[in-house]
Write a protein that holds these residues in place. Structure first.
Motif, short mmCIF file in Angstrom:
data_model
loop_
_atom_site.label_atom_id
_atom_site.label_comp_id
_atom_site.label_asym_id
_atom_site.label_seq_id
_atom_site.Cartn_x
_atom_site.Cartn_y
_atom_site.Cartn_z
N MET A 28 0.83 -1.22 0.00
CA MET A 28 0.00 0.00 0.00
C MET A 28 0.86 1.27 0.00
SD MET A 28 -3.50 -0.59 2.08
CE MET A 28 -2.94 -0.48 3.75
N LEU A 29 2.14 1.10 0.35
CA LEU A 29 3.06 2.25 0.37
C LEU A 29 3.20 2.86 -1.03
CD1 LEU A 29 5.08 3.15 2.75
CD2 LEU A 29 6.80 2.00 1.40
N SER A 30 3.13 4.17 -1.11
CA SER A 30 3.16 4.76 -2.46
C SER A 30 4.55 4.75 -3.11
CB SER A 30 2.57 6.17 -2.44
OG SER A 30 3.10 6.90 -1.38
N GLU A 76 -4.61 14.70 2.47
CA GLU A 76 -4.36 13.31 2.05
C GLU A 76 -5.47 12.40 2.58
OE1 GLU A 76 -0.79 9.98 2.12
OE2 GLU A 76 -1.03 11.25 3.88
N THR A 128 -3.60 7.81 5.25
CA THR A 128 -2.24 8.12 5.73
C THR A 128 -1.32 6.90 5.69
OG1 THR A 128 -3.40 9.47 7.38
CG2 THR A 128 -1.00 9.22 7.64
N TYR A 137 4.20 7.83 4.54
CA TYR A 137 5.26 8.08 3.54
C TYR A 137 4.91 9.29 2.67
CZ TYR A 137 8.91 6.91 0.13
OH TYR A 137 10.02 6.95 -0.69
N ALA A 138 3.74 9.22 2.01
CA ALA A 138 3.36 10.35 1.15
C ALA A 138 3.11 11.60 2.00
CB ALA A 138 2.12 10.00 0.33
N MET A 198 -5.86 11.90 6.77
CA MET A 198 -6.91 11.13 7.48
C MET A 198 -6.71 9.64 7.24
SD MET A 198 -10.10 13.28 5.96
CE MET A 198 -9.37 13.61 4.37
N ASP A 199 -6.91 8.86 8.30
CA ASP A 199 -6.93 7.41 8.14
C ASP A 199 -7.88 6.84 9.18
OD1 ASP A 199 -4.65 5.33 6.67
OD2 ASP A 199 -6.15 4.51 8.03
N GLU A 257 -7.65 4.02 10.43
CA GLU A 257 -6.82 3.23 11.36
C GLU A 257 -5.89 4.17 12.12
OE1 GLU A 257 -6.96 0.01 11.80
OE2 GLU A 257 -8.10 -0.66 10.05
N ASP A 292 -12.99 8.27 9.67
CA ASP A 292 -13.47 7.87 8.35
C ASP A 292 -13.42 9.12 7.45
OD1 ASP A 292 -14.87 7.10 6.10
OD2 ASP A 292 -16.42 6.03 7.23
N ALA A 293 -12.64 9.03 6.38
CA ALA A 293 -12.46 10.21 5.51
C ALA A 293 -13.79 10.69 4.93
CB ALA A 293 -11.47 9.88 4.41
N PHE A 334 -4.36 14.46 -2.27
CA PHE A 334 -3.90 13.14 -2.68
C PHE A 334 -4.94 12.12 -2.19
CE2 PHE A 334 -0.66 9.53 -1.98
CZ PHE A 334 -0.75 9.10 -3.29
N ASP A 393 -9.83 4.11 0.64
CA ASP A 393 -10.63 3.00 0.09
C ASP A 393 -11.17 3.34 -1.30
OD1 ASP A 393 -11.92 4.94 1.63
OD2 ASP A 393 -13.71 3.73 1.83
N TYR A 450 -14.96 10.95 -2.86
CA TYR A 450 -13.81 11.76 -2.47
C TYR A 450 -13.50 12.80 -3.56
CZ TYR A 450 -12.88 8.12 1.09
OH TYR A 450 -12.98 7.25 2.14
C1 LIG Z 1 -3.01 2.70 0.19
S1 LIG Z 1 -3.02 3.09 1.88
C2 LIG Z 1 -2.42 4.74 1.89
C3 LIG Z 1 -0.96 4.82 1.52
C4 LIG Z 1 -0.32 6.15 1.81
N1 LIG Z 1 -1.06 7.26 1.23
C5 LIG Z 1 1.10 6.19 1.27
O1 LIG Z 1 1.39 7.00 0.41
O2 LIG Z 1 1.92 5.36 1.66
C6 LIG Z 1 -4.74 3.28 2.18
C7 LIG Z 1 -5.09 3.71 3.60
O3 LIG Z 1 -6.45 4.18 3.57
C8 LIG Z 1 -7.03 3.88 4.81
N2 LIG Z 1 -8.51 3.91 4.65
C9 LIG Z 1 -9.31 2.99 4.05
N3 LIG Z 1 -10.59 3.39 4.09
C10 LIG Z 1 -10.61 4.60 4.73
C11 LIG Z 1 -11.63 5.51 5.08
N4 LIG Z 1 -12.92 5.30 4.79
N5 LIG Z 1 -11.27 6.64 5.74
C12 LIG Z 1 -9.98 6.89 6.04
N6 LIG Z 1 -8.98 6.05 5.73
C13 LIG Z 1 -9.27 4.92 5.10
C14 LIG Z 1 -6.46 2.51 5.18
O4 LIG Z 1 -6.56 2.30 6.58
C15 LIG Z 1 -5.04 2.61 4.64
O5 LIG Z 1 -4.14 2.96 5.69
#
Ligand SMILES: C[S@@+](CC[C@H](N)C(=O)[O-])C[C@H]1O[C@@H](n2cnc3c(N)ncnc32)[C@H](O)[C@@H]1O
Length: 214
Positions: free
Chosen positions: A40-42, A64, A67, A71-72, A89-90, A92, A118-119, A134, A138, A145
């Protein structure tokens, strides 16, 4: 997924500016150890590109969606002006302690506001106009979004949508829910005459959107 040969990608990374410095390596190592989904890391190439966009567009409010291990987020903070703020926002919170520690070590902690939320809900509470967005949370909610981000965009604001080619699955005629949502997001952007849109095969695909001034 990457759409170019690994060796060519390595070459591109080698001859591109590093958007994040030494902390990037530490975040990558931590992600590999602590996450079940390190993919999942960008990553470097994408963030070097986004870092370039940030440097030429000079955003002051960055947002963003997703999160993860920061990294990003770190790259957005490092490549933006000293008075810029990055809202991230994340849903988790499990990476937050380590993220905060890395951001502090990199001297960018004061530029970053993290919300464990929740974003889909939190996005309505973020202040001001947004200059750089960015979207990387999900996939099912990508259309919502993007739709909302467009309403918040400042005059020359940019939205970057990650995983826009979704390992090539956007080409499939039978699409699963995530793929359909990504496809709908791309279509929504392209069909909006008020937007200038570019879809790029960098890493897993990046959709770039800007409000048209002309
Ligand atoms: C692909 S990762 C993000 C990678 C990060 N942007 C990077 O550059 O490394 C996706 C993230 O979105 C979060 N996520 C999924 N659904 C979400 C929601 N409804 N609201 C907020 N965060 C959410 C997940 O917990 C996960 O950590």
């Amino acid at each position: 997924m990457n759409f170019i040969d690994d060796k060519l990608e390595e070459f591109c990374v080698k001859y591109s500016s590093d958007s994040i410095g030494i902390i990037g390596q530490e975040i990558k190592e931590r992600t590999l150890k602590s996450s079940e989904l390190p993919q999942m890391l960008s990553g470097e190439m994408e963030n070097s590109f986004l870092g370039f966009l940030i440097r030429i567009s000079n955003p002051k409010v960055l947002v963003e969606f997703g999160t993860f291990t920061g990294y990003a987020t770190a790259s957005m903070a490092m490549n933006s002006a000293v008075d810029a703020v990055v809202y991230t926002m994340d849903k988790e919170g499990k990476h937050n302690k380590a993220n905060q520690s890395d951001w502090k070590k990199a001297g960018i902690q004061q530029k970053i506001q993290f919300f464990q939320a929740d974003a889909l809900v939190k996005m309505y509470e973020l202040p001001k106009k947004w200059d750089f967005v960015f979207i990387d949370a999900d996939k099912e909610n990508y259309p919502q979004y993007l739709e909302f981000a467009i309403t918040k965009l400042s005059e020359n604001g940019i939205v970057a949508v990650d995983n826009a080619l979704w390992s090539g699955k956007v080409l499939q005629s039978e699409k699963d829910g995530e793929t359909q949502a990504i496809f709908d997001t791309i279509e929504m952007a392209k069909c909006n005459p008020n937007l200038y849109v570019t879809l790029l095969p960098i890493r897993d695909g990046i959709l770039l959107v800007q409000k048209r001034s002309h």
